[in-house]
Enzyme design. Structure first.
Site, short mmCIF file in Angstrom:
data_model
loop_
_atom_site.label_atom_id
_atom_site.label_comp_id
_atom_site.label_asym_id
_atom_site.label_seq_id
_atom_site.Cartn_x
_atom_site.Cartn_y
_atom_site.Cartn_z
N PHE A 1 13.07 5.58 11.05
CA PHE A 1 11.68 5.01 11.01
C PHE A 1 11.14 6.16 9.96
O PHE A 1 10.12 7.04 10.52
CB PHE A 1 11.07 4.34 11.45
CG PHE A 1 10.18 3.08 11.09
CD1 PHE A 1 10.20 2.47 10.01
CD2 PHE A 1 8.85 3.70 11.66
CE1 PHE A 1 9.30 1.37 9.64
CE2 PHE A 1 7.53 2.64 10.76
CZ PHE A 1 7.85 1.38 10.09
N LYS B 1 0.80 -1.57 -0.03
CA LYS B 1 0.22 0.04 0.40
C LYS B 1 0.53 1.05 0.21
O LYS B 1 0.47 2.24 -0.34
CB LYS B 1 -0.89 0.15 1.15
CG LYS B 1 -1.82 -1.68 1.25
CD LYS B 1 -3.14 -1.09 3.02
CE LYS B 1 -3.92 -1.91 2.93
NZ LYS B 1 -3.15 -3.20 2.82
N ASP C 1 14.46 -0.50 1.75
CA ASP C 1 15.50 -1.20 2.61
C ASP C 1 16.08 -2.26 2.54
O ASP C 1 17.53 -1.98 1.66
CB ASP C 1 13.35 -0.68 4.12
CG ASP C 1 14.83 -1.11 5.47
OD1 ASP C 1 15.87 -1.63 5.74
OD2 ASP C 1 14.45 -0.47 5.63
N LYS D 1 17.15 3.71 1.33
CA LYS D 1 17.98 3.94 2.94
C LYS D 1 19.59 2.02 2.24
O LYS D 1 19.42 1.46 2.17
CB LYS D 1 17.69 2.52 4.07
CG LYS D 1 16.66 3.50 4.68
CD LYS D 1 15.34 2.59 5.50
CE LYS D 1 14.46 3.52 6.16
NZ LYS D 1 14.10 2.86 7.43
P1 XMP Z 1 13.30 -3.87 2.16
O1 XMP Z 1 13.64 -4.62 3.66
O2 XMP Z 1 12.12 -5.72 2.33
O3 XMP Z 1 11.75 -3.63 2.62
O4 XMP Z 1 13.11 -3.04 1.56
C1 XMP Z 1 10.55 -2.98 3.17
C2 XMP Z 1 9.38 -2.36 3.65
O5 XMP Z 1 9.87 -2.53 4.47
C3 XMP Z 1 8.71 -1.63 4.97
N1 XMP Z 1 9.94 0.03 6.10
C4 XMP Z 1 9.72 0.63 5.64
N2 XMP Z 1 8.19 1.66 6.29
N3 XMP Z 1 9.22 3.38 7.12
C5 XMP Z 1 7.36 2.77 6.95
O6 XMP Z 1 6.69 3.36 6.29
C6 XMP Z 1 10.17 2.66 7.00
O7 XMP Z 1 10.93 4.12 6.93
C7 XMP Z 1 9.93 1.61 6.71
N4 XMP Z 1 12.02 1.67 5.84
C8 XMP Z 1 11.45 -0.75 5.59
C9 XMP Z 1 8.69 -0.79 3.88
O8 XMP Z 1 6.51 -1.58 3.73
C10 XMP Z 1 8.64 -1.62 2.95
O9 XMP Z 1 8.07 -1.90 1.41
#
Ligand code: XMP
Ligand code: MG
Length: 181
Positions: free
Chosen positions: A153, A44, A104, A132
């Site tokens: 976050f 979402k 991330d 990130k």
């Molecule tokens: P990866 O680690 O798979 O994760 O790249 C990506 C998903 O993790 C959530 N995510 C965040 N959601 N603020 C958020 O609201 C953040 O700072 C954050 N860091 C990771 C998010 O769902 C993303 O798609």
């Protein structure tokens, strides 16, 4: 309870977001002119960003959506990634641009990119609102980034904490964040 009392700092306000999204949209327009663009928005978190971004790309394009849910948050590797909504348009031979809220570790996006590659698009790249770099664990075809962030976050502008804050017009940090973040 005022949910806004939990806001700590504004990272990117609505004006900065709007200006940067227009800039990235223009870049995409220049790169995708003459191509068969399909923007795939990842639900979402990316829906607010995508709504602004697609209107900043002055080109013919198709839009579609995929939804992914990942379990295992924060510094941990996503243990389970589940595709809860697949794209409906045929992407074969077309130029797919995956619109993501945040990269991330990259694991969630990497899962979707692998899934879409099976359908043999001509090209596949990612446009992320936030990135990130220090957290990244897997390579993804990231081509456009609006903002690079540290290990914070962030919520707002589509991003949530426990399902809340997606409707905030600015991207902010919270005073109280989940302990695993
Ligand atoms: P990866 O680690 O798979 O994760 O790249 C990506 C998903 O993790 C959530 N995510 C965040 N959601 N603020 C958020 O609201 C953040 O700072 C954050 N860091 C990771 C998010 O769902 C993303 O798609
Ligand atoms: Mg996401």
């Amino acid at each position: 309870m005022d949910y806004k009392k939990n806001i700590d700092k504004v990272l990117y306000d609505r004006d900065i977001l709007a200006a940067r999204v227009v800039e990235v949209g223009r870049q995409i327009r220049a790169d995708y002119a003459g191509k068969d663009l399909v923007a795939v928005t990842v639900l979402k978190g990316a829906f607010v960003f995508a709504a602004d971004l697609i209107r900043a790309i002055d080109l013919p394009m198709a839009v579609d959506f995929a939804e992914i849910i990942s379990y295992g948050e924060g510094a941990e590797i996503a243990e389970e990634v589940v595709l809860t909504k697949d794209v409906a348009v045929n992407v074969k031979g077309r130029d797919v641009l995956v619109v993501e809220d945040i990269i991330d570790t990259g694991l969630t996006t990497s899962f979707l990119v692998d899934h879409l590659r099976i359908r043999e698009p001509r090209s596949i790249h990612i446009c992320a609102l936030l990135y990130k770099p220090a957290m990244q664990r897997v390579e993804v075809p990231l081509r456009y980034v609006c903002f690079e962030v540290g290990d914070v976050f962030a919520v707002g502008y589509g991003l949530d904490y426990a399902g809340q804050y997606r409707n905030l017009p600015d991207i902010v940090t919270l005073k109280e964040i989940p302990p695993e973040e």
